[in-house]
Design a protein around this motif. Structure first.
Motif, PDB file in Angstrom:
ATOM      1  N   THR A 180     -16.737  24.302  74.073  1.00 31.88           N
ATOM      2  CA  THR A 180     -15.884  23.428  73.258  1.00 31.88           C
ATOM      3  C   THR A 180     -14.647  22.968  74.036  1.00 31.88           C
ATOM      4  OG1 THR A 180     -14.869  25.424  72.335  1.00 31.88           O
ATOM      5  CG2 THR A 180     -16.595  24.361  71.033  1.00 31.88           C
ATOM      6  N   PHE A 241     -10.350  18.008  67.739  1.00 28.97           N
ATOM      7  CA  PHE A 241     -10.068  19.266  67.056  1.00 28.97           C
ATOM      8  C   PHE A 241     -11.162  19.580  66.034  1.00 28.97           C
ATOM      9  CE2 PHE A 241      -5.491  18.732  68.280  1.00 28.97           C
ATOM     10  CZ  PHE A 241      -5.367  19.949  68.929  1.00 28.97           C
ATOM     11  N   LYS A 242     -11.573  18.552  65.298  1.00 31.58           N
ATOM     12  CA  LYS A 242     -12.576  18.746  64.253  1.00 31.58           C
ATOM     13  C   LYS A 242     -13.927  19.120  64.851  1.00 31.58           C
ATOM     14  CE  LYS A 242     -14.278  16.542  60.024  1.00 31.58           C
ATOM     15  NZ  LYS A 242     -14.229  15.326  59.165  1.00 31.58           N
ATOM     16  N   ALA A 244     -14.470  20.552  67.660  1.00 33.31           N
ATOM     17  CA  ALA A 244     -14.391  21.880  68.285  1.00 33.31           C
ATOM     18  C   ALA A 244     -14.318  23.004  67.255  1.00 33.31           C
ATOM     19  CB  ALA A 244     -13.169  21.944  69.205  1.00 33.31           C
ATOM     20  N   GLU A 246     -11.723  23.597  65.328  1.00 32.17           N
ATOM     21  CA  GLU A 246     -10.370  24.148  65.310  1.00 32.17           C
ATOM     22  C   GLU A 246      -9.537  23.624  64.130  1.00 32.17           C
ATOM     23  OE1 GLU A 246      -9.102  26.385  67.353  1.00 32.17           O
ATOM     24  OE2 GLU A 246     -10.899  26.564  68.578  1.00 32.17           O
ATOM     25  N   LYS A 249      -7.921  25.969  61.297  1.00 33.45           N
ATOM     26  CA  LYS A 249      -8.117  27.387  61.603  1.00 33.45           C
ATOM     27  C   LYS A 249      -6.836  28.191  61.462  1.00 33.45           C
ATOM     28  CE  LYS A 249     -11.093  28.561  64.724  1.00 33.45           C
ATOM     29  NZ  LYS A 249     -11.807  28.841  65.987  1.00 33.45           N
ATOM     30  N   ALA A 250      -5.691  27.593  61.873  1.00 38.92           N
ATOM     31  CA  ALA A 250      -4.411  28.300  61.782  1.00 38.92           C
ATOM     32  C   ALA A 250      -4.056  28.604  60.333  1.00 38.92           C
ATOM     33  CB  ALA A 250      -3.307  27.469  62.432  1.00 38.92           C
ATOM     34  N   CYS A 253      -6.090  31.557  59.070  1.00 36.92           N
ATOM     35  CA  CYS A 253      -5.639  32.851  59.603  1.00 36.92           C
ATOM     36  C   CYS A 253      -4.506  33.426  58.775  1.00 36.92           C
ATOM     37  CB  CYS A 253      -5.177  32.683  61.053  1.00 36.92           C
ATOM     38  SG  CYS A 253      -6.555  32.382  62.193  1.00 36.92           S
TER      39      CYS A 253
END
Length: 254
Positions: A180, A241-242, A244, A246, A249-250, A253
């Motif tokens: 990625t 970003f999409k 991959a 990601e 994701k933050a 978390c």
């Protein structure tokens, strides 16, 4: 990655400028500037960053540490200005490079938890200052030159994109990074930043007199590329970003 990208770009740019200045100034700039133009800002940043980190390690209050950070910024700027005035034949030292080395130095010396606590107080001011820098540098750009930039803008955008995407892919391949990273890192670092405007201002200041026409070309090219990149590159970065996986994701978390 973005910071490393900016630091390398500034170093290469300043080295090129050291070759250009003797030509545009009629040969009045000595050749030893090629080394000093990078070494002085790096040394200044290392010294002030190291001293700032040493002081902050002795301070418990996060607010006082944040004040110390800003005091270090002022000292770094003052030392760069003094070096420009007293140690250089012409004022060509780059304040941004001094600041980058300064912040990178104390950020890598302090432990991560303390740095995170300090940055809670620093980040709002840094964001405001960065916005002022971009506005100040962008305001003088003549956007009437955008249409006249033509082929230079196309070459700049294509070459920049090829360098970002190709360089990121090659780096990921050599470092055995995940697939990625190899596929999408280049896309997410495509958007323009204020660093290009800083470099534009320096380049234009060096291209005066008989070389003024080239300064206009640089001004129009960067203005056009910045506008186009902020429309297209931000969209591509979001797609990267999409793709991959990601995106968001933050938030998850937390």
């Amino acid at each position: 990655m973005a910071v490393i990208d900016d630091v390398l770009a500034i170093c290469v740019f300043l080295l090129v400028m050291s070759f250009i200045l003797p030509i545009t100034s009629g040969g009045s700039v000595p050749k030893y500037l090629i080394i000093l133009i990078v070494i002085f800002p790096v040394l200044i940043g290392l010294i002030t960053g190291g001293i700032t980190a040493f002081i902050m390690k002795k301070i418990r209050s996060e607010k006082v540490c944040a004040i110390t950070v800003f005091a270090g910024v002022l000292v770094t700027a003052a030392m760069t200005a003094l070096a420009n005035h007293y140690l250089m034949p012409v004022p060509v030292l780059n304040f941004m490079l001094s600041g980058m080395v300064y912040s990178a130095t104390f950020a890598n010396i302090l432990d991560e938890k303390k740095l995170e606590d300090i940055m809670k107080y620093c980040t709002p001011s840094i964001s405001a200052c960065f916005a002022l820098i971009v506005l100040n540098l962008g305001a003088p750009l003549d956007y009437h030159l955008i249409l006249g930039a033509g082929i230079f803008t196309a070459v700049y955008i294509i070459a920049r994109a090829a360098g970002k995407i190709g360089g990121a892919a090659l780096g990921a391949q050599l470092s055995h990074a995940p697939a990625t990273v190899k596929k999408y890192l280049g896309l997410v670092i495509l958007p323009h930043s204020g660093v290009s405007l800083v470099m534009t201002g320096i380049a234009i200041s060096a291209l005066k007199g008989d070389f003024g026409q080239y300064g206009n070309i640089v001004r129009g090219t960067i203005a056009a590329a910045a506008v186009i990149n902020e429309i297209i590159a931000v969209f591509l970065a979001r797609k990267g970003f999409k793709a991959a996986g990601e995106m968001g994701k933050a938030i998850k978390c937390k």
